[in-house]
Design a protein around this motif. Structure first.
Motif, PDB file in Angstrom:
ATOM      1  N   ARG A   1       0.833  -1.211   0.000  1.00 50.97           N
ATOM      2  CA  ARG A   1       0.000   0.000   0.000  1.00 50.97           C
ATOM      3  C   ARG A   1       0.864   1.254   0.000  1.00 50.97           C
ATOM      4  O   ARG A   1       0.610   2.198  -0.755  1.00 50.97           O
ATOM      5  CB  ARG A   1      -0.906  -0.044   1.236  1.00 50.97           C
ATOM      6  N   ARG A   2       1.893   1.246   0.828  1.00 48.90           N
ATOM      7  CA  ARG A   2       2.783   2.423   0.890  1.00 48.90           C
ATOM      8  C   ARG A   2       3.537   2.615  -0.424  1.00 48.90           C
ATOM      9  O   ARG A   2       3.706   3.755  -0.896  1.00 48.90           O
ATOM     10  CB  ARG A   2       3.758   2.275   2.060  1.00 48.90           C
ATOM     11  N   GLU A   3       4.008   1.517  -1.003  1.00 46.86           N
ATOM     12  CA  GLU A   3       4.733   1.627  -2.268  1.00 46.86           C
ATOM     13  C   GLU A   3       3.810   2.091  -3.393  1.00 46.86           C
ATOM     14  O   GLU A   3       4.225   2.863  -4.263  1.00 46.86           O
ATOM     15  CB  GLU A   3       5.383   0.282  -2.617  1.00 46.86           C
ATOM     16  N   ALA A   4       2.570   1.633  -3.362  1.00 50.53           N
ATOM     17  CA  ALA A   4       1.601   2.086  -4.361  1.00 50.53           C
ATOM     18  C   ALA A   4       1.346   3.584  -4.230  1.00 50.53           C
ATOM     19  O   ALA A   4       1.217   4.300  -5.233  1.00 50.53           O
ATOM     20  CB  ALA A   4       0.298   1.300  -4.220  1.00 50.53           C
ATOM     21  N   LEU A   5       1.263   4.058  -2.996  1.00 52.19           N
ATOM     22  CA  LEU A   5       1.069   5.491  -2.778  1.00 52.19           C
ATOM     23  C   LEU A   5       2.238   6.289  -3.331  1.00 52.19           C
ATOM     24  O   LEU A   5       2.037   7.321  -3.991  1.00 52.19           O
ATOM     25  CB  LEU A   5       0.899   5.767  -1.282  1.00 52.19           C
ATOM     26  N   LYS A   6       3.456   5.826  -3.101  1.00 48.36           N
ATOM     27  CA  LYS A   6       4.629   6.510  -3.657  1.00 48.36           C
ATOM     28  C   LYS A   6       4.538   6.586  -5.177  1.00 48.36           C
ATOM     29  O   LYS A   6       4.871   7.610  -5.793  1.00 48.36           O
ATOM     30  CB  LYS A   6       5.910   5.760  -3.266  1.00 48.36           C
ATOM     31  N   PHE A   7       4.102   5.492  -5.770  1.00 50.49           N
ATOM     32  CA  PHE A   7       3.962   5.452  -7.226  1.00 50.49           C
ATOM     33  C   PHE A   7       2.930   6.475  -7.701  1.00 50.49           C
ATOM     34  O   PHE A   7       3.187   7.247  -8.633  1.00 50.49           O
ATOM     35  CB  PHE A   7       3.557   4.037  -7.648  1.00 50.49           C
ATOM     36  N   LEU A   8       1.767   6.493  -7.057  1.00 52.14           N
ATOM     37  CA  LEU A   8       0.740   7.456  -7.444  1.00 52.14           C
ATOM     38  C   LEU A   8       1.214   8.894  -7.236  1.00 52.14           C
ATOM     39  O   LEU A   8       0.996   9.756  -8.092  1.00 52.14           O
ATOM     40  CB  LEU A   8      -0.532   7.221  -6.632  1.00 52.14           C
ATOM     41  N   ASP A   9       1.875   9.144  -6.124  1.00 52.45           N
ATOM     42  CA  ASP A   9       2.390  10.485  -5.867  1.00 52.45           C
ATOM     43  C   ASP A   9       3.340  10.911  -6.993  1.00 52.45           C
ATOM     44  O   ASP A   9       3.297  12.047  -7.468  1.00 52.45           O
ATOM     45  CB  ASP A   9       3.144  10.532  -4.538  1.00 52.45           C
ATOM     46  N   GLY A  10       4.182   9.980  -7.412  1.00 45.77           N
ATOM     47  CA  GLY A  10       5.139  10.293  -8.468  1.00 45.77           C
ATOM     48  C   GLY A  10       4.458  10.553  -9.812  1.00 45.77           C
ATOM     49  O   GLY A  10       4.858  11.464 -10.558  1.00 45.77           O
ATOM     50  N   GLN A  11       3.427   9.793 -10.112  1.00 44.41           N
ATOM     51  CA  GLN A  11       2.752   9.933 -11.408  1.00 44.41           C
ATOM     52  C   GLN A  11       1.785  11.121 -11.440  1.00 44.41           C
ATOM     53  O   GLN A  11       1.623  11.758 -12.470  1.00 44.41           O
ATOM     54  CB  GLN A  11       1.980   8.650 -11.746  1.00 44.41           C
ATOM     55  N   LEU A  12       1.156  11.401 -10.295  1.00 47.82           N
ATOM     56  CA  LEU A  12       0.127  12.462 -10.264  1.00 47.82           C
ATOM     57  C   LEU A  12       0.632  13.747  -9.649  1.00 47.82           C
ATOM     58  O   LEU A  12      -0.128  14.706  -9.510  1.00 47.82           O
ATOM     59  CB  LEU A  12      -1.112  11.963  -9.511  1.00 47.82           C
ATOM     60  N   LYS A  13       1.923  13.760  -9.252  1.00 49.13           N
ATOM     61  CA  LYS A  13       2.532  14.986  -8.721  1.00 49.13           C
ATOM     62  C   LYS A  13       1.692  15.593  -7.615  1.00 49.13           C
ATOM     63  O   LYS A  13       1.222  16.729  -7.694  1.00 49.13           O
ATOM     64  CB  LYS A  13       2.768  15.995  -9.849  1.00 49.13           C
ATOM     65  N   LEU A  14       1.516  14.787  -6.584  1.00 46.36           N
ATOM     66  CA  LEU A  14       0.643  15.196  -5.477  1.00 46.36           C
ATOM     67  C   LEU A  14       1.077  16.507  -4.864  1.00 46.36           C
ATOM     68  O   LEU A  14       0.255  17.292  -4.397  1.00 46.36           O
ATOM     69  CB  LEU A  14       0.642  14.091  -4.410  1.00 46.36           C
ATOM     70  N   GLY A  15       2.352  16.771  -4.888  1.00 46.73           N
ATOM     71  CA  GLY A  15       2.830  17.999  -4.263  1.00 46.73           C
ATOM     72  C   GLY A  15       2.279  19.254  -4.894  1.00 46.73           C
ATOM     73  O   GLY A  15       2.324  20.329  -4.308  1.00 46.73           O
ATOM     74  N   GLY A  16       1.704  19.106  -6.098  1.00 48.01           N
ATOM     75  CA  GLY A  16       1.148  20.281  -6.758  1.00 48.01           C
ATOM     76  C   GLY A  16      -0.269  20.607  -6.363  1.00 48.01           C
ATOM     77  O   GLY A  16      -0.835  21.574  -6.831  1.00 48.01           O
ATOM     78  N   SER A  17      -0.883  19.752  -5.512  1.00 48.54           N
ATOM     79  CA  SER A  17      -2.288  20.007  -5.170  1.00 48.54           C
ATOM     80  C   SER A  17      -2.410  21.059  -4.107  1.00 48.54           C
ATOM     81  O   SER A  17      -1.449  21.400  -3.434  1.00 48.54           O
ATOM     82  CB  SER A  17      -2.929  18.703  -4.689  1.00 48.54           C
TER      83      SER A  17
END
Length: 250
Positions: free
Chosen positions: A234-250
């Motif tokens: 679950r944690r690794e999947a979250l890292k992947f999504l963060d990387g692909q969706l650029k969560l830091g930009g929200s």
């Protein structure tokens, strides 16, 4: 959570979504959550743990229902998941969603459907809402090697592969992989005796050969259901999504 949101009315089933929202004003990246259950059962509530995890990490999540086999054979399930994605986009303003940052997450049959929505929409319909990433757990990805006379999947695909060869190809995510596919994170239990780990591995390898970002996380010692609740996956999947969706930009 905003429960029981109406997606669509089918002849004998109402499609609904439970929406989990993060704190803040948004716009949020969003995830279409698809439950498992061998295409014949299960409930969107089965994905509540993953949905809450994502909401607590900044994602809006819509956990959806869909029609079941054998009353409804494929492609009914794919059509319903597409309807869920369309509904999510149409309600983006209500839930403060950034429609340029939508992914899907599913496990087992849900992982299969998440991959299939992503691959078929990228392949055939550039005007459809496009998933930007997928998380697929314990996902069957290739039915084209099923023994010709086997009836194991006839409840879902309408017959054996000898009887319905086109359905077996159409329902196989690997058959639709092109360079337009979004990035996919696979996770799978090494001891899964329901969906062989090789099913997802071959799709991961095909994506990788096309240069599409993809990760294969192996849940060591875990079986089919065990991978669903693997906290490290679950944690690794979250890292992947963060990387692909650029969560830091929200």
């Amino acid at each position: 959570m905003v429960p029981n949101q109406l997606i669509a009315e089918r002849a004998d089933k109402t499609l609904r979504a439970d929406v989990y929202l993060p704190a803040g004003e948004g716009p949020f990246p969003a995830v279409l959550m698809i439950h498992g259950g061998a295409w014949a059962g299960g409930s969107r509530s089965n994905m509540a743990g993953n949905a809450l995890f994502l909401a607590n990490n900044g994602y809006a999540v819509a956990s959806i229902s869909y029609r079941f086999a054998p009353s409804h054979v494929f492609p009914a399930q794919l059509e319903d998941c597409r309807e869920g994605l369309k509904w999510l986009v149409e309600h983006a303003e209500q839930f403060h969603i950034d429609t340029n940052r939508i992914a899907s997450w599913g496990h087992s049959a849900g992982g299969h459907l998440a991959c299939l929505v992503a691959a078929t929409d990228a392949e055939k319909d550039p005007e459809a809402p496009q998933l930007k990433a997928v998380v697929a757990g314990a996902a069957p990805c290739d039915f084209t090697n099923e023994p010709l006379e086997s009836r194991r999947l006839s409840f879902f695909l309408g017959g054996s592969r000898a009887e319905k060869p086109g359905a077996y190809v159409m329902a196989s995510p690997i058959s639709h992989v092109t360079a337009k596919c979004p990035p996919i994170f696979f996770f799978h239990g090494t001891e899964d005796n329901v969906v062989p780990i090789e099913e997802a591995q071959v799709m991961h390898d095909k994506l990788s050969s096309l240069g599409i970002p993809t990760v294969f996380y192996k849940s060591q010692g875990r079986g089919h259901i065990g991978s669903l609740i693997d906290p490290e996956a679950r944690r690794e999947a979250l890292k992947f999504l963060d990387g692909q969706l650029k969560l830091g930009g929200s």
